[in-house]
Design a protein around this motif. Structure first.
Motif, PDB file in Angstrom:
ATOM      1  N   VAL A  99       5.367   3.851   2.981  1.00  0.00           N
ATOM      2  CA  VAL A  99       5.345   3.627   1.526  1.00  0.00           C
ATOM      3  C   VAL A  99       4.330   4.575   0.909  1.00  0.00           C
ATOM      4  N   SER A 100       4.703   5.226  -0.190  1.00  0.00           N
ATOM      5  CA  SER A 100       3.709   6.081  -0.839  1.00  0.00           C
ATOM      6  C   SER A 100       2.927   5.267  -1.876  1.00  0.00           C
ATOM      7  N   LEU A 101       1.685   5.682  -2.073  1.00  0.00           N
ATOM      8  CA  LEU A 101       0.779   4.915  -2.940  1.00  0.00           C
ATOM      9  C   LEU A 101       0.320   5.793  -4.097  1.00  0.00           C
ATOM     10  N   HIS A 102       1.267   6.484  -4.680  1.00  0.00           N
ATOM     11  CA  HIS A 102       1.019   7.350  -5.820  1.00  0.00           C
ATOM     12  C   HIS A 102       0.517   6.540  -7.016  1.00  0.00           C
ATOM     13  N   PRO A 103      -0.411   6.969  -7.783  1.00  0.00           N
ATOM     14  CA  PRO A 103      -1.132   8.249  -7.733  1.00  0.00           C
ATOM     15  C   PRO A 103      -2.459   8.164  -6.975  1.00  0.00           C
ATOM     16  N   PHE A 104      -2.632   7.111  -6.171  1.00  0.00           N
ATOM     17  CA  PHE A 104      -3.953   6.906  -5.551  1.00  0.00           C
ATOM     18  C   PHE A 104      -4.096   7.633  -4.222  1.00  0.00           C
ATOM     19  N   VAL A 105      -2.963   7.866  -3.572  1.00  0.00           N
ATOM     20  CA  VAL A 105      -2.995   8.678  -2.351  1.00  0.00           C
ATOM     21  C   VAL A 105      -2.029   9.833  -2.574  1.00  0.00           C
ATOM     22  N   ASP A 106      -2.535  11.031  -2.338  1.00  0.00           N
ATOM     23  CA  ASP A 106      -1.791  12.248  -2.630  1.00  0.00           C
ATOM     24  C   ASP A 106      -0.472  12.310  -1.861  1.00  0.00           C
ATOM     25  N   THR A 107       0.626  12.541  -2.563  1.00  0.00           N
ATOM     26  CA  THR A 107       1.936  12.680  -1.920  1.00  0.00           C
ATOM     27  C   THR A 107       2.862  13.429  -2.857  1.00  0.00           C
ATOM     28  N   LYS A 108       3.834  14.128  -2.248  1.00  0.00           N
ATOM     29  CA  LYS A 108       4.839  14.799  -3.091  1.00  0.00           C
ATOM     30  C   LYS A 108       5.961  13.830  -3.456  1.00  0.00           C
ATOM     31  N   HIS A 109       5.913  12.613  -2.895  1.00  0.00           N
ATOM     32  CA  HIS A 109       7.022  11.670  -3.054  1.00  0.00           C
ATOM     33  C   HIS A 109       6.537  10.351  -3.634  1.00  0.00           C
ATOM     34  N   PRO A 110       6.336  10.314  -4.953  1.00  0.00           N
ATOM     35  CA  PRO A 110       5.699   9.149  -5.567  1.00  0.00           C
ATOM     36  C   PRO A 110       6.452   7.827  -5.428  1.00  0.00           C
ATOM     37  N   VAL A 111       7.772   7.865  -5.251  1.00  0.00           N
ATOM     38  CA  VAL A 111       8.463   6.562  -5.200  1.00  0.00           C
ATOM     39  C   VAL A 111       9.059   6.247  -3.824  1.00  0.00           C
ATOM     40  N   MET A 112       8.441   6.717  -2.815  1.00  0.00           N
ATOM     41  CA  MET A 112       8.967   6.493  -1.462  1.00  0.00           C
ATOM     42  C   MET A 112       8.628   5.086  -0.945  1.00  0.00           C
ATOM     43  N   ILE A 238       4.704  12.299   5.072  1.00  0.00           N
ATOM     44  CA  ILE A 238       5.052  12.666   3.697  1.00  0.00           C
ATOM     45  C   ILE A 238       4.769  11.526   2.715  1.00  0.00           C
ATOM     46  N   ALA A 239       4.621  10.301   3.257  1.00  0.00           N
ATOM     47  CA  ALA A 239       4.244   9.191   2.373  1.00  0.00           C
ATOM     48  C   ALA A 239       2.800   9.363   1.906  1.00  0.00           C
ATOM     49  N   GLY A 240       2.024  10.131   2.637  1.00  0.00           N
ATOM     50  CA  GLY A 240       0.640  10.340   2.204  1.00  0.00           C
ATOM     51  C   GLY A 240      -0.277  10.657   3.360  1.00  0.00           C
ATOM     52  N   SER A 241      -0.196   9.870   4.438  1.00  0.00           N
ATOM     53  CA  SER A 241      -1.101  10.109   5.564  1.00  0.00           C
ATOM     54  C   SER A 241      -0.663   9.275   6.765  1.00  0.00           C
ATOM     55  N   HIS A 299      -2.607  -7.643   2.068  1.00  0.00           N
ATOM     56  CA  HIS A 299      -1.894  -6.444   1.619  1.00  0.00           C
ATOM     57  C   HIS A 299      -2.241  -6.135   0.160  1.00  0.00           C
ATOM     58  N   ASN A 300      -2.244  -7.162  -0.671  1.00  0.00           N
ATOM     59  CA  ASN A 300      -2.545  -6.941  -2.089  1.00  0.00           C
ATOM     60  C   ASN A 300      -3.996  -6.511  -2.314  1.00  0.00           C
ATOM     61  N   ALA A 301      -4.913  -7.101  -1.535  1.00  0.00           N
ATOM     62  CA  ALA A 301      -6.331  -6.710  -1.662  1.00  0.00           C
ATOM     63  C   ALA A 301      -6.520  -5.263  -1.202  1.00  0.00           C
ATOM     64  N   TRP A 302      -5.781  -4.877  -0.192  1.00  0.00           N
ATOM     65  CA  TRP A 302      -5.853  -3.494   0.314  1.00  0.00           C
ATOM     66  C   TRP A 302      -5.342  -2.521  -0.756  1.00  0.00           C
ATOM     67  N   LEU A 303      -4.214  -2.882  -1.391  1.00  0.00           N
ATOM     68  CA  LEU A 303      -3.667  -2.026  -2.455  1.00  0.00           C
ATOM     69  C   LEU A 303      -4.673  -1.908  -3.605  1.00  0.00           C
ATOM     70  N   LYS A 304      -5.309  -3.036  -3.947  1.00  0.00           N
ATOM     71  CA  LYS A 304      -6.278  -3.038  -5.055  1.00  0.00           C
ATOM     72  C   LYS A 304      -7.480  -2.156  -4.703  1.00  0.00           C
ATOM     73  N   THR A 305      -7.896  -2.202  -3.452  1.00  0.00           N
ATOM     74  CA  THR A 305      -9.039  -1.385  -3.003  1.00  0.00           C
ATOM     75  C   THR A 305      -8.711   0.103  -3.164  1.00  0.00           C
ATOM     76  N   LEU A 306      -7.506   0.477  -2.723  1.00  0.00           N
ATOM     77  CA  LEU A 306      -7.093   1.885  -2.836  1.00  0.00           C
ATOM     78  C   LEU A 306      -6.979   2.273  -4.304  1.00  0.00           C
ATOM     79  N   GLU A 307      -6.429   1.360  -5.082  1.00  0.00           N
ATOM     80  CA  GLU A 307      -6.266   1.604  -6.509  1.00  0.00           C
ATOM     81  C   GLU A 307      -7.611   1.770  -7.223  1.00  0.00           C
ATOM     82  N   ASP A 308      -8.599   1.040  -6.748  1.00  0.00           N
ATOM     83  CA  ASP A 308      -9.943   1.142  -7.336  1.00  0.00           C
ATOM     84  C   ASP A 308     -10.662   2.412  -6.907  1.00  0.00           C
ATOM     85  N   GLY A 309      -9.999   3.223  -6.110  1.00  0.00           N
ATOM     86  CA  GLY A 309     -10.579   4.518  -5.726  1.00  0.00           C
ATOM     87  C   GLY A 309     -11.600   4.432  -4.601  1.00  0.00           C
TER      88      GLY A 309
END
Ligand code: NAD
Length: 478
Positions: A99-112, A238-241, A299-309
């Motif tokens: 799964v890509s986590l655009h725009p918080f993790v760099d990827t060419k495929h934002p909706v993967m 390609i999802a990011g890493s 999972h949601n807390a992890w997403l929030k952490t990434l989103e918070d930079g």
């Protein structure tokens, strides 16, 4: 409470495992832990499998195994513990969400957002290899009906359970008509049981190209072992890493969960590694043991952490990231966000997950099997195929006659092209005269005669029909 087995592994393994367990405990996972030692230390103690008998017993007793990456020492005949574990425990399904986590993790495929379900036990990974002549080695590709049925049913059941809309099959059945052809045929057959799910088939080469270019066109992909091995790393990258993806290895009895990356020895002991891959493995594990609410919370807390930079070095990017943290700080940041949901990224909802309950494989009745000929493989050093054709044609002892000679699968006799490059490895196809049935004893007398003529037979394959349908492919150019 579920008792699980963990192994902290090598390199960055202990750090990412400790961080992962901290998050699981803080989130209220109902687990009890037994720890085993596998990997480098065990290998270097002289155990070439990297795992002791006691460790096997523990894994088999608890049935759920969370494993950190291990280092396989170079050289010295050490066996890959991953491959051994998958096969010994019958972990036939490898599941890898990408799964890509655009725009918080760099990827060419934002909706993967796709899941690769890879067959894990068969194909070229059986490791059955032989050198047959001076010039040729072979590796057997084994594909079975139960193997295909189990993985394809798993893919459809997974799609159903996780609300996925489409299952795509990747194979190369335009070339491998028997083996990949079987995989595709089973996909079509089992797909009929799931009318609510869209189905499609792609030839692996163009399918992989499409996936790398437009991953948003895919949902669940099911494929054979080797193709799955290759495309799942591409998809994670390609999802990011590759540092962010986890995987599940599922069997009828046991299951193993892990990060997809290795032990990154150069990063070990520095508190810099990203624990996300193993944490994703742990989330898959929690869903497998039915602790969906905890999985969702983490999972949601992890997403929030990434989103918070809050990012580890591997995904840190100026202007996107806000804080560069180490392994343990990252875990603490997730713990501090337990109960929160991401604002921009889509939050996760795990409903009625749990280990998939699949219909057990039932062996079907036997087909009418008829012996109709034999492929005889020779080590022959000559260059003139006409000479070989004459030698072979002189074998007259029974009801079999030469039908063709191929070299690396291409028909070279009769009526071959002088341009076709030939090795010292030849296949001579003998078939029954007038399509008659062949007795095994006739094959033996044919081999005796070939031997008397000084031909170096290196192996044979019987040619059968099953319910009247050829169980062998034509020669290329035939
Ligand atoms: P690797 O995945 O360990 O490392 C590749 C690159 O990614 C390195 O630059 C590394 O620093 C980085 N990296 C990997 N995981 C990271 C993380 N969590 N956080 C930050 N950066 C990370 O691959 P490799 O270097 O080819 O292999 C090293 C060892 O791992 C080898 O002994 C190999 O056999 C083993 N390995 C084990 C497994 C497993 O146990 N499942 C899988 C692959 C490789």
């Amino acid at each position: 409470m579920t008792r699980i087995t963990i192994a902290k592994g090598d390199g960055i393994g202990p750090e990412i495992m400790d961080a992962t367990i901290k998050v699981l405990e803080a989130a209220g996972a109902q687990i009890e832990i037994d720890e085993i030692e596998v990997g480098e230390k065990v290998y270097l103690s002289g155990n070439t499998s990297g795992i002791s008998k006691e460790a096997w017993s523990m894994i088999r007793k608890n049935k759920v195994f969370l494993k950190a990456p291990i280092t396989t020492p170079q050289g010295g005949g050490y066996k890959s513990l991953n491959v051994t574990t998958r096969k010994m425990l019958g972990l036939y399904a490898n599941v890898r969400p990408c799964v890509s986590l655009h725009p918080f993790v760099d990827t060419k495929h934002p909706v993967m957002d796709l899941v690769i379900i890879r067959e894990n036990e068969e194909d070229l990974y059986a490791g059955i290899e032989h050198q047959q002549t001076d010039e040729v080695v072979q590796c057997l590709k084994l594909i079975s009906i139960p193997g295909c049925e189990k993985i394809i049913r798993y893919a459809f059941e997974y799609a159903k359970q996780y609300g996925r809309k489409k299952v795509t099959c990747f194979s190369k059945d335009n070339i491998m008509k028997q083996s990949d052809g079987l995989f595709h045929a089973v996909f079509d057959e089992i797909g009929n049981d799931y009318p609510e799910i869209d189905k499609e088939h792609w030839i692996i080469d163009i399918g992989a190209a499409k996936m790398a270019d437009t991953p948003e066109a895919f949902d669940v992909i099911v494929t054979l072992n080797l193709y799955g091995d290759v495309i799942s790393d591409i998809a994670a990258q390609i999802a990011g890493s590759v540092g962010l993806a986890g995987s599940a290895n599922i069997g009828e009895e046991c299951a193993m969960f892990e990060a997809i990356h290795g032990s990154a020895p150069r990063r070990a002991g520095q508190n810099v590694a990203n624990p996300s891959g193993l944490l994703q493995g742990a989330i898959l594990m929690l869903n497998h043991i039915g602790q969906n609410e905890v999985a969702e919370k983490i999972h949601n807390a992890w997403l929030k952490t990434l989103e918070d930079g809050v990012h580890t070095y591997d995904i840190y990017k100026e202007n996107v990231s806000k804080q560069k943290v180490g392994t343990y700080q990252f875990a603490e940041a997730i713990i501090a966000r337990l109960g929160q949901k991401p604002n921009t990224l889509k939050s996760i909802k795990y409903n009625n997950s749990g280990a998939l309950q699949l219909k057990p494989y039932v062996r079907k009745g036997s087909a009418e099997k008829e012996l109709v000929g034999m492929d005889v493989f020779l080590h022959w050093k000559g260059m003139d195929v006409e000479e070989l054709g004459q030698l072979i044609s002189s074998i007259t002892s029974n009801n079999l006659e030469i039908n063709m000679i191929t070299n690396r699968g291409i028909k070279v006799w009769p009526d071959g092209f002088k341009e076709t490059f030939c090795t010292d490895h030849w296949r001579c196809r003998f078939k029954a005269k007038n399509g008659k049935k062949v007795e095994k004893s006739e094959l033996l007398s044919l081999l005796t005669e070939a031997n008397q003529k000084g031909l170096d037979v290196i192996k044979t394959e019987n040619l059968y029909t099953f319910n009247g349908k050829a169980g062998f492919s034509l020669g290329q150019g035939q």
